[in-house]
Design an enzyme around this catalytic site. Structure first.
Site, PDB file in Angstrom:
ATOM      1  N   GLY A  59       0.537  -1.278  -0.023  1.00 50.53           N
ATOM      2  CA  GLY A  59      -0.289  -0.704   0.238  1.00 50.53           C
ATOM      3  C   GLY A  59       1.222   1.031  -0.087  1.00 50.53           C
ATOM      4  CB  CYS A  86       5.158  -3.975   0.513  1.00 48.70           C
ATOM      5  SG  CYS A  86       5.573  -2.488   0.098  1.00 48.70           S
ATOM      6  CE1 TYR A  87       1.145   1.347   5.664  1.00 51.67           C
ATOM      7  CE2 TYR A  87      -0.213  -0.195   5.574  1.00 51.67           C
ATOM      8  CZ  TYR A  87       0.014   0.757   6.066  1.00 51.67           C
ATOM      9  OH  TYR A  87      -0.800   1.442   7.069  1.00 51.67           O
ATOM     10  CG  HIS A 178       5.473  -5.624  -4.512  1.00 57.96           C
ATOM     11  ND1 HIS A 178       3.652  -5.623  -4.686  1.00 57.96           N
ATOM     12  CD2 HIS A 178       5.787  -4.327  -3.502  1.00 57.96           C
ATOM     13  CE1 HIS A 178       3.967  -3.884  -2.880  1.00 57.96           C
ATOM     14  NE2 HIS A 178       5.075  -3.795  -3.234  1.00 57.96           N
ATOM     15  CD  GLU A 180       2.579  -8.662  -5.137  1.00 58.67           C
ATOM     16  OE1 GLU A 180       2.109  -7.913  -4.419  1.00 58.67           O
ATOM     17  OE2 GLU A 180       3.006  -9.610  -4.436  1.00 58.67           O
ATOM     18  CB  SER A 231     -21.074  -8.987 -26.103  1.00 59.23           C
ATOM     19  OG  SER A 231     -20.430  -9.536 -25.657  1.00 59.23           O
ATOM     20  N   GLY A 232     -21.413 -12.112 -27.823  1.00 56.79           N
ATOM     21  CA  GLY A 232     -20.094 -13.174 -28.562  1.00 56.79           C
ATOM     22  C   GLY A 232     -18.951 -12.841 -28.088  1.00 56.79           C
ATOM     23  N   GLY A 233     -18.648 -11.815 -26.894  1.00 56.45           N
ATOM     24  CA  GLY A 233     -17.679 -12.204 -25.775  1.00 56.45           C
ATOM     25  C   GLY A 233     -17.463 -13.050 -25.113  1.00 56.45           C
ATOM     26  CB  VAL A 234     -14.186 -15.043 -23.534  1.00 53.52           C
ATOM     27  CG1 VAL A 234     -14.042 -15.682 -22.283  1.00 53.52           C
ATOM     28  CG2 VAL A 234     -13.513 -14.541 -24.772  1.00 53.52           C
ATOM     29  CG  ASP A 235     -16.273 -11.699 -19.797  1.00 56.49           C
ATOM     30  OD1 ASP A 235     -15.406 -12.535 -19.883  1.00 56.49           O
ATOM     31  OD2 ASP A 235     -15.985 -10.504 -19.477  1.00 56.49           O
ATOM     32  CB  SER A 236     -21.911 -12.485 -23.007  1.00 52.19           C
ATOM     33  OG  SER A 236     -21.460 -12.088 -24.259  1.00 52.19           O
ATOM     34  CE  LYS A 377     -11.743 -11.898 -20.840  1.00 51.08           C
ATOM     35  NZ  LYS A 377     -12.697 -10.822 -21.310  1.00 51.08           N
TER      36      LYS A 377
END
Length: 521
Positions: A59, A86-87, A178, A180, A231-236, A377
């Site tokens: 942070g 870190c913080y 860090h 990550e 929509s045709g996107g991956v998520d929907s 994602k």
């Protein structure tokens, strides 16, 4: 969040820009975790959450500032392993009896550093140090001047004599760097060792999530009807496939074709879901409406607002035809949920859903179903594979809601859209032919609002110029251009000019994000 059948790790967020990366690293280890901002994590919250381990994020604040972020006492009293980063290290030392000092030039570290081990052994570091030192990424001004009672030093760097500390008896670990981020190459090993020490079973898989999500959807929806904006996107697409598995013909998808799609996009999306997966899909062919309203418009924000408003109007029109619909399904992801929390707000701040179809739930009196709201994602793509969606479909590059409108700077015309579709198809075909598609986060063509003089055969041409765009990225927040070879660019430019009537000049956009954006508008 809703997953209670898995061991859970709590990440207390103190405002680091890379806290989401911690969660991603843990999910990659099949560990279920949630991020919650420190101001919402009370003693009761910790007890109710019942974590198997806790991580304190980094942070921007200083533990010496009055009123600076703190974890609740219940975190230390939970009897579970804690890792401070870190913080997070500094706040652990401060809270547990150590001492932190303000940064000075001699003690501040920003960027690449190297940590060397002490002689004492620590399970957290098993198999981590290579050749006597390990590269890490530092970003700290303040530093630990005195470690808390019970802690020992296990690693040092030139600017951080307490780079790795631990109280092994309590399973409290703290690092100044860090692990990550990408610039700590072996950071994932530290997280692997930490969750192993905490006793996680590693049972967070998309196969298990699929079963749990189906059960939750059925419980929430019952025998009611659900509509989904496809929509045709991956998520929907993944959300629609998961919902269909759970509730079958209680689901109706609405695919709004606004005339701003890529070549054969509507045919591919509707064909896959209606013909091959037997979903009920309404193909709302509204090209004339959208293109008519966009005619003469060149300001990018105006174009976006027109498209957004029309989408809501059209979706509502078709949704009203679905008798008994009580739920609206959306492809909201976990980053949407995280980012909708105000880190600087007080304890009264609550999580708000990102409405992918802009306010429709309230306007239509619908209840939300968000079956992907616990996933990142990459997990959504993995779930798509579990559900049997074609690999080429799941792996598609992101495509913006306004579609080709924001790849057509200036006024949109049907002629320019047709040229753009064909050029984009050639470009993507080239990328696939050279085996580069999966190495690229997003690639597309933008048609520029200028014409240029050219020569083809013995004749003069005066046609449009276009720009190729291809970027690498992890999450779309930052991006760099893809380093195509000159041979690839030359071959692609030749194909576009030869195969797409209306373009006589091809350029390549090498702008990073920031300062640019990925899309042109």
């Amino acid at each position: 969040m809703t997953s209670t059948s898995h061991d859970r790790l709590l990440i207390i967020d103190f405002g680091s820009q890379v806290t989401q990366l911690i969660a991603r690293r843990l999910r990659e280890l099949s560990v279920y975790c949630e991020i919650h901002p420190y101001q919402l994590v009370t003693d009761d919250f910790v007890r109710d959450f019942a974590p198997k381990a806790i991580i304190f994020s980094g942070g921007p604040d200083s533990v010496m500032r009055e009123g600076s972020p703190r974890p609740p006492k219940a975190a230390y009293e939970a009897g579970v392993p804690i890792l401070g980063i870190c913080y997070g290290q500094q706040v652990m030392m401060h809270d547990l009896g150590g001492r932190v000092e303000a940064g000075e030039n001699a003690t501040a570290e920003f960027g690449r550093a190297y940590v060397t081990p002490e002689e004492a052994k620590l399970p957290l570091l098993e198999g981590w140090f290579g050749e006597g030192r390990e590269q890490v990424w530092m970003s700290h001004g303040d530093h630990v001047a005195e470690i808390a009672p019970g802690f020992e030093v296990f690693g040092t760097s030139p600017g951080a004599p307490f780079a790795i500390t631990a109280d092994a008896a309590r399973n409290f670990y703290a690092v100044q760097f860090h692990p990550e981020v990408h610039h700590t190459p072996n950071g994932a090993k530290l997280y692997e060792n930490f969750v192993r020490a905490a006793g996680f079973k590693g049972d967070w898989t998309m196969g298990a999530y699929r079963e749990e999500a189906v059960a939750r959807i059925r419980e929430q929806v019952g025998d009611k009807q659900v509509i989904c904006a496809l929509s045709g996107g991956v998520d929907s697409s993944v959300a629609a496939a998961l919902l269909h598995e759970a509730i079958g013909d209680q689901l109706t998808c609405v695919f709004v074709d606004h005339g701003l799609l890529r070549l054969d996009e509507a045919k591919e999306v509707v064909g896959m879901f209606r013909d091959h997966m037997n979903l009920s899909v309404i193909h709302a062919e509204e090209q004339e409406l959208f293109l008519g309203e966009l005619e003469g418009q060149s300001d990018p924000e105006t174009k976006r607002k027109i498209i957004g408003k029309l989408f809501i109007d059209v979706f509502q029109k078709y949704a009203n035809e679905i008798e008994g619909a009580e739920f609206l399904a959306q492809g909201t992801l976990y980053p949407d949920v995280i980012e909708s929390v105000s880190f600087s707000g007080g304890p009264s701040v609550t999580i708000k859903s990102h409405h992918n179809v802009g306010g429709l739930p309230e306007k239509m009196g619908l209840k939300l179903v968000e079956p992907l709201r616990e996933l990142f994602k990459d997990e959504v793509r993995a779930l798509g594979h579990e559900l049997g969606l074609p690999a080429h479909f799941i792996g598609r590059h992101p495509f913006p809601g306004p579609g080709l409108a924001i790849r057509c700077p200036g006024e949109i015309t049907r002629e320019k859209l047709e040229i753009l579709r064909k050029a984009d198809a050639v470009y993507i075909d080239q990328i696939r032919k050279h085996g580069l598609y999966d190495d690229i986060w997003q690639a597309f063509v933008a048609i520029l609002p200028v014409r240029t003089v050219g020569v083809m055969g013995d004749g003069r041409t005066y046609d449009y110029a276009c720009a190729l765009r291809a970027v690498t990225s992890v999450d779309g927040m930052t991006a760099d251009y893809y380093p195509f070879s000159h041979d690839f660019l030359g071959e692609t430019a030749t194909r576009i000019i030869n195969e797409v009537k209306g373009i006589n000049r091809v350029t390549y956009d090498i702008t990073s994000k920031p300062p640019g954006t990925i899309e042109w508008e």
